[in-house]
Design a protein around this motif. Structure first.
Motif, mmCIF file in Angstrom:
data_model
loop_
_atom_site.group_PDB
_atom_site.id
_atom_site.type_symbol
_atom_site.label_atom_id
_atom_site.label_comp_id
_atom_site.label_asym_id
_atom_site.label_seq_id
_atom_site.Cartn_x
_atom_site.Cartn_y
_atom_site.Cartn_z
ATOM 1 N N VAL A 152 0.867 -1.387 -0.070
ATOM 2 C CA VAL A 152 0.111 -0.124 0.247
ATOM 3 C C VAL A 152 0.509 1.338 -0.461
ATOM 4 O O VAL A 152 0.007 2.119 -0.582
ATOM 5 C CB VAL A 152 -0.911 0.065 1.227
ATOM 6 C CG1 VAL A 152 -1.465 0.821 1.530
ATOM 7 C CG2 VAL A 152 -1.561 -0.809 0.798
ATOM 8 N N LEU A 155 2.001 2.071 -3.318
ATOM 9 C CA LEU A 155 1.186 2.781 -4.160
ATOM 10 C C LEU A 155 0.877 3.988 -3.776
ATOM 11 O O LEU A 155 0.730 4.814 -5.141
ATOM 12 C CB LEU A 155 -0.296 1.615 -4.351
ATOM 13 C CG LEU A 155 -0.427 0.405 -5.275
ATOM 14 C CD1 LEU A 155 -1.335 -0.919 -4.511
ATOM 15 C CD2 LEU A 155 -0.290 0.570 -6.269
ATOM 16 N N LEU A 156 1.107 4.622 -2.756
ATOM 17 C CA LEU A 156 0.540 5.836 -1.725
ATOM 18 C C LEU A 156 1.706 6.605 -2.069
ATOM 19 O O LEU A 156 1.542 7.690 -0.983
ATOM 20 C CB LEU A 156 -0.696 6.069 -1.276
ATOM 21 C CG LEU A 156 -1.870 4.936 -1.758
ATOM 22 C CD1 LEU A 156 -2.718 4.789 0.019
ATOM 23 C CD2 LEU A 156 -2.641 4.986 -2.446
ATOM 24 N N GLU A 157 3.214 6.047 -2.374
ATOM 25 C CA GLU A 157 4.260 6.597 -2.175
ATOM 26 C C GLU A 157 4.021 8.189 -2.299
ATOM 27 O O GLU A 157 4.470 9.320 -1.578
ATOM 28 C CB GLU A 157 5.154 6.314 -2.804
ATOM 29 C CG GLU A 157 5.783 6.006 -4.388
ATOM 30 C CD GLU A 157 7.101 5.579 -4.608
ATOM 31 O OE1 GLU A 157 8.020 5.294 -4.072
ATOM 32 O OE2 GLU A 157 6.934 5.518 -5.805
ATOM 33 N N CYS A 158 3.050 8.880 -3.554
ATOM 34 C CA CYS A 158 3.221 9.996 -4.191
ATOM 35 C C CYS A 158 1.879 10.993 -3.944
ATOM 36 O O CYS A 158 1.218 11.454 -4.697
ATOM 37 C CB CYS A 158 3.335 10.356 -5.430
ATOM 38 S SG CYS A 158 5.528 9.689 -6.082
ATOM 39 N N GLY A 159 0.936 9.986 -3.162
ATOM 40 C CA GLY A 159 -0.372 10.802 -2.837
ATOM 41 C C GLY A 159 -0.576 10.408 -4.023
ATOM 42 O O GLY A 159 -1.096 9.301 -4.541
ATOM 43 N N SER A 160 -1.901 11.960 -4.231
ATOM 44 C CA SER A 160 -2.513 11.388 -5.461
ATOM 45 C C SER A 160 -1.779 11.660 -7.069
ATOM 46 O O SER A 160 -2.380 12.420 -7.903
ATOM 47 C CB SER A 160 -3.470 12.728 -5.481
ATOM 48 O OG SER A 160 -3.118 13.924 -4.908
ATOM 49 N N LEU A 162 0.823 10.553 -8.692
ATOM 50 C CA LEU A 162 1.486 9.673 -8.841
ATOM 51 C C LEU A 162 2.048 9.705 -10.018
ATOM 52 O O LEU A 162 3.481 8.551 -10.123
ATOM 53 C CB LEU A 162 0.803 8.190 -9.488
ATOM 54 C CG LEU A 162 1.100 7.100 -9.172
ATOM 55 C CD1 LEU A 162 1.806 6.003 -8.258
ATOM 56 C CD2 LEU A 162 0.380 5.492 -10.012
ATOM 57 N N CYS A 176 6.020 13.655 -3.991
ATOM 58 C CA CYS A 176 6.947 12.214 -3.472
ATOM 59 C C CYS A 176 8.145 12.384 -2.013
ATOM 60 O O CYS A 176 8.883 11.579 -1.927
ATOM 61 C CB CYS A 176 6.913 11.873 -4.272
ATOM 62 S SG CYS A 176 6.258 11.113 -5.458
#
Length: 361
Positions: A152, A155-160, A162, A176
């Protein structure tokens, strides 16, 4: 601001990358196949650990295909001529390499989690001691949480944002910021969980009453996982060095190094996880005399008695109390294996005798 001078390129041999990927895949797949053949030959039922390692092997196959695809598309293995911190390095080839690396990250974490869980469930079936199983329950829960958290997190390392992964270096830093600390936590905890999982059976084996040679062989069987720890350390070194801005090598070289060591860790982990279950097959291939000769050269004392040969491991009946464990020990004590509260051992000579019988006929 001028970019630092690049060091000589590394991981820049496409043929070697493809050959290494294929060889690792063939060996790990062969080990999984032999594991299931051994179970069928010994007429043993399949357990949770077996199916988990099959799932890991499928994921590892996908990673191998991605590595070969990356090399074929010149996204891996072909120097770019600029460091990853150089804004001029952002192009289609580097972005394709980053896509592959992101896929490697997510799939690699899931695969490593499956391998660690497979090893833990194998220990669960081998070791019947109640206190040991309580520890394993906690450790299995930790491994599951570790796997889910970092998948998870990846997948979310840069928030919205990507797409910032594939943009300019400054854009990546702006959106990021948590990716680098998360990466440190991932590679560090990966090495730590590998090491702890590797060390889990050692206290049990050392507590058993067996001769030095048998103890050495038993520990050697479990210590194959040390190679996987080495691969995870190499991957962590490359990641940390790059994240600290100390990497002055080519951008593609860096991503290639991360991917190939990630792949190596996965395949070596699968091979190591299958090691303890392959004893019957090895016993049919390697004559006992050859094993004794090898151990003598290594300075390990040899004993021809049956119970002192390399043990294989079979599932012990579940035990809910110390009394049941003791009863189990008395039941199989006649087989010559002390400390059977932990696991029951068959001798290396079982398969060797069968092999001699077939040759005689």
């Amino acid at each position: 601001m001028s970019q630092p001078q690049l060091s000589p390129p590394e991981y820049d041999s496409p043929a070697a990358l493809i050959a290494g990927s294929v060889i690792m895949w063939v060996v790990s797949t062969l080990c999984v196949g032999l594991r299931f053949y051994s179970k069928r030959w010994k007429r043993q039922g399949y357990i949770t650990a077996d199916w988990l390692i099959v799932a890991a092997a499928i994921f590892a196959t996908g990673m191998t295909v991605m590595e070969i695809y990356g090399v074929k598309e010149h996204a891996l293995g072909y120097p770019l001529g600029a460091s990853i911190e150089d804004p001029k390095a952002v192009n289609g080839r580097l972005n394709k390499a980053k896509h592959i690396e992101l896929s490697f990250l997510l799939l690699g974490i899931a695969t490593l989690g499956l391998i660690k869980l497979s090893v833990c469930f194998l220990f669960w079936h081998l070791f019947a001691r109640v206190v040991f199983r309580r520890f394993l329950m906690v450790w299995i829960a930790i491994i599951i949480a570790w796997t889910l958290a970092f998948v998870v997190g990846g997948l979310l390392e840069c928030g919205s944002h990507l797409k910032a992964i594939f943009g300019q270096p400054q854009e990546y830093l702006d959106h990021c910021g948590s990716a680098i600390p998360t990466g440190y936590a991932m590679v560090g905890s990966d090495v730590a969980t590998d090491l702890i999982t590797l060390l889990i059976p050692i206290p049990v084996v050392l507590s058993m009453k067996m001769d030095r040679r048998t103890r050495f062989l038993t520990l050697l069987t479990f210590m194959m996982g040390a190679l996987s720890v080495g691969a995870s350390v190499a991957k962590a070194y490359i990641y940390i060095k790059a994240s600290l801005g100390l990497w002055t090598s080519d951008a593609i070289s860096m991503l290639t190094g991360l991917s190939i060591w990630n792949l190596a860790e996965v395949h070596i982990g699968i091979i190591a996880a299958c090691g303890p279950t392959l004893r019957p097959i090895l016993a049919r291939i390697i004559p006992t005399e050859s094993l004794r000769s090898l151990l003598s050269r290594m300075g390990v004392s040899s004993n021809t008695s049956k119970q002192n040969e390399l043990p294989s491991f079979v599932k012990m009946p579940d035990a809910d109390s110390a009394e049941q464990l003791q009863a189990g020990a008395e039941k199989v004590g006649s087989k010559g294996a002390d400390g059977v509260r932990q696991y029951e051992m068959d001798s290396w000579d079982d398969a060797e005798s069968e092999r001699r019988g077939r040759n005689h006929v």
